[in-house]
Design a protein around this motif. Structure first.
Motif, PDB file in Angstrom:
ATOM      1  N   LEU A 249       0.861  -1.175   0.000  1.00  0.00           N
ATOM      2  CA  LEU A 249       0.000   0.000   0.000  1.00  0.00           C
ATOM      3  C   LEU A 249       0.894   1.220   0.000  1.00  0.00           C
ATOM      4  N   ARG A 250       0.935   1.888  -1.134  1.00  0.00           N
ATOM      5  CA  ARG A 250       1.798   3.056  -1.318  1.00  0.00           C
ATOM      6  C   ARG A 250       3.241   2.752  -0.903  1.00  0.00           C
ATOM      7  N   ILE A 253       4.290  -2.584   3.071  1.00  0.00           N
ATOM      8  CA  ILE A 253       3.369  -3.683   3.409  1.00  0.00           C
ATOM      9  C   ILE A 253       2.573  -3.386   4.673  1.00  0.00           C
ATOM     10  N   VAL A 254       3.005  -2.385   5.453  1.00  0.00           N
ATOM     11  CA  VAL A 254       2.281  -2.035   6.678  1.00  0.00           C
ATOM     12  C   VAL A 254       0.895  -1.503   6.294  1.00  0.00           C
ATOM     13  N   GLY A 255      -0.141  -2.074   6.897  1.00  0.00           N
ATOM     14  CA  GLY A 255      -1.507  -1.684   6.576  1.00  0.00           C
ATOM     15  C   GLY A 255      -2.179  -2.607   5.585  1.00  0.00           C
ATOM     16  N   GLU A 274      -9.089  -4.417 -10.707  1.00  0.00           N
ATOM     17  CA  GLU A 274      -8.931  -3.334  -9.749  1.00  0.00           C
ATOM     18  C   GLU A 274      -7.447  -3.061  -9.523  1.00  0.00           C
ATOM     19  N   ASP A 275      -7.093  -1.778  -9.306  1.00  0.00           N
ATOM     20  CA  ASP A 275      -5.699  -1.502  -8.982  1.00  0.00           C
ATOM     21  C   ASP A 275      -5.427  -1.941  -7.547  1.00  0.00           C
ATOM     22  N   MET A 276      -4.170  -2.105  -7.219  1.00  0.00           N
ATOM     23  CA  MET A 276      -3.776  -2.688  -5.941  1.00  0.00           C
ATOM     24  C   MET A 276      -4.317  -1.904  -4.755  1.00  0.00           C
ATOM     25  N   GLU A 277      -4.193  -0.585  -4.800  1.00  0.00           N
ATOM     26  CA  GLU A 277      -4.624   0.224  -3.661  1.00  0.00           C
ATOM     27  C   GLU A 277      -6.116   0.086  -3.411  1.00  0.00           C
TER      28      GLU A 277
END
Length: 382
Positions: A249-250, A253-255, A274-277
């Motif tokens: 996430l941006r 891997i945290v979150g 869908e995009d990853m975010e």
């Protein structure tokens, strides 16, 4: 038709059984389907569930001599009468069959496979094994809702797992042998291993592969770091080409939710375009979001030394900024502020503090120094 955006077939060969069923019905000129059974699918995509019933041999869609009182169109909306209906197996022979499970099965692609590898089952304590079994049951529910259970495989299945298991193993692929043997049987020599410690991020090109492996690992004791990578090492020794990839996430891997079922859902959403975010946020709980919040808030802190007392301050507006890509609530923001000993001030107040302060360098990078006692009154937790 359906909830998930499609991508070109060159990138995504997978299809939901529900989508295949709709295609077949459209080709046959059937606009809606009713039922002669009390057993009728419910939920977000009734045609997905109906297709799975047919694939499992639980009935067929038939042509009736008289119309049903009501039916459901291909978008799942209740409409008027229909000459076509779903019937249970005991009634199939009394009518002309229009669509059955075999017709759907012929059109379903043979991949991609979602594989959960239980190589390290015995490394878990009993409570962790219960967690693995629970998460696999939830993974089955995800795959059933979003994809096709017969493309969901669990490898290295042993007798202890069968006793703890909560998945209907007859509806998935339960494989007692190794993952490498399973892949060879399917003619697959390259896989994507989802590993949070991988160097490379899962990309759109990776989604073209025919199999994706999720480690069946729960780490409550904190002694299994790097275990997922060992799954890849075992496969490589067996001659399988392994692409280790992580979901981030941006850039971090945290979150990112780490339960087996959450990883499977993120992967499936990405396979559907869908995009990853966006895929991560669709499954991210506030608990996961707070993990990331604890890392993001300190990055934006300003250090103020006011009348000899140190204050760590962030802009109150930071909440609105982070909320755009984290599933956080205001109470989550406040909770993390208190945990980290920080305070939130409106941007205009921070501008005022900056005007009456002097910046000084120190070992921590620097702080803004204010000598006015009354300025301390501006610092409070919102």
């Amino acid at each position: 038709m359906g909830r998930f955006k499609k991508v070109p077939s060159s990138l995504c060969p997978m299809k939901k059984p529900g989508d295949v069923l709709r295609e077949i019905l459209q080709e046959k000129g059937i606009k809606s389907v009713g039922t002669l059974s009390r057993k009728w699918p419910s939920g977000r995509d009734i045609y997905q569930e109906l297709a799975l019933l047919l694939l499992e041999g639980d009935g067929a869609i038939v042509e009736l001599r008289e119309e049903t009182a009501e039916s459901w169109d291909l978008n799942g909306k209740k409409v008027g009468p229909s000459k076509y209906a779903y019937v249970r197996p005991c009634f199939v022979e009394k009518f002309k069959v229009i669509v059955d499970g075999s017709e759907i099965a012929k059109r379903l692609p043979d991949y991609p496979w979602i594989i959960v590898d239980l190589t390290f089952w015995n490394r878990h304590i009993p409570k962790e094994k219960d967690k693995v079994a629970l998460q696999l049951r939830e993974t089955y529910a995800v795959v059933r809702r979003m994809y096709y259970p017969r493309r969901f495989a669990i490898t290295w299945v042993n007798e202890e797992f069968k006793k703890k298991n909560k998945v209907p193993l007859e509806k998935v692929v339960s494989y007692e042998g190794s993952t490498a043997d399973f892949l060879r049987e399917k003619g697959i020599n390259r896989v994507v291993l989802l590993d949070p410690n991988a160097e490379e991020v899962l990309s759109r090109e990776d989604l073209q592969e025919r199999a994706f492996i999720i480690g069946g690992i729960v780490d409550m004791k904190g002694d299994k770091k790097g275990t997922t990578a060992k799954i890849g090492e075992v496969l490589e020794k067996e001659g399988i080409d392994v692409l280790r990839r992580k979901i981030v996430l941006r850039g971090d891997i945290v979150g990112v939710p780490d339960r087996i079922n959450h990883i499977a859902e993120i992967l499936l959403r990405m396979l559907y375009g869908e995009d990853m975010e966006k895929a991560i946020l669709a499954v991210q709980a506030p608990t996961h979001a707070r993990w990331r919040l604890r890392k993001e808030i300190p990055k934006r802190k300003i250090r103020y030394l006011i009348d000899g007392k140190l204050y760590l301050v962030v802009e109150k507006e930071l909440y609105d900024e982070l909320k755009q890509w984290l599933n956080i609530r205001w109470e989550d923001f406040v909770k993390v502020l208190r945990e980290t000993g920080m305070v939130a001030l409106e941007r205009r107040r921070i501008h005022h503090l900056n005007k009456i302060s002097v910046f000084r360098f120190d070992k921590s990078g620097g702080k803004r120094v204010i000598l006015l006692k009354r300025a301390a009154l501006l610092c409070y937790n919102c």
